[in-house]
Design a protein around this motif. Structure first.
Motif: not given
Length: 169
Positions: A87-98
């Motif tokens: 759900f969250e764009p980061i450098d070079d990709g995306w992050l997901g966390r729950s």
């Protein structure tokens, strides 16, 4: 059990823009390793292909992925579903966390966090997920929260690690 998947609102907080990495596509899995302790990763069974699709939740983009049996993605099944999204764009990709919590109020409080990234460099996609979980005695119902799980994330025992490397086809 209380869940706090950091979903679409993360994009708002992170100021999502059109310059984020596009993960959409089908990838051939080159390697997949994992462990239940975050130490001594070994080969694990994993789908031979993964398909990333861009989806939307409350007007915010996110990426979901499926495990597929072929490179045409004709037979696929969800990996993680909505809670397993990025759900969250980061450098070079995306992050997901729950994160989750259950219990408290003087008894045992179960806390857990899963953090995953999907990083794309050239045609190489690296998906990494790490989970931490712990049972804590003596927390009040209010303190037994997903936010507390996130605060304690690195202090809690690792309960799973997975690293998948794939190539875009």
């Amino acid at each position: 059990m209380r869940l706090a998947p950091r979903l679409g609102w993360l994009c708002v907080v992170a100021a999502c823009g059109t310059d984020s990495i596009d993960l959409t596509g089908i990838y051939r899995v080159e390697s997949a390793v994992g462990s239940e302790t975050c130490e001594g990763d070994a080969a694990i069974e994993f789908a031979p292909f993964v398909r990333f699709t861009e989806q939307e939740l409350f007007g915010q983009p996110f990426y979901a992925y499926d495990g597929c049996t072929d490179d045409a993605a004709t037979e696929c099944s969800s990996i993680g579903g909505l809670l397993g999204g990025f759900f969250e764009p980061i450098d070079d990709g995306w992050l997901g966390r729950s994160s989750f919590s259950s219990g408290g109020g003087g008894g045992t409080c179960s806390l857990g966090v899963t953090r995953q990234t999907a990083l794309l460099k050239g045609a190489t996609l690296t998906i990494e997920a790490t989970s931490h979980q712990d049972d804590v005695d003596g927390l009040s119902i209010d303190d037994c929260s997903p936010e507390e799980a996130e605060r304690r994330e690195d202090e809690m025992p690792c309960t799973g690690h997975q690293l998948v490397v794939a190539t875009k086809i």
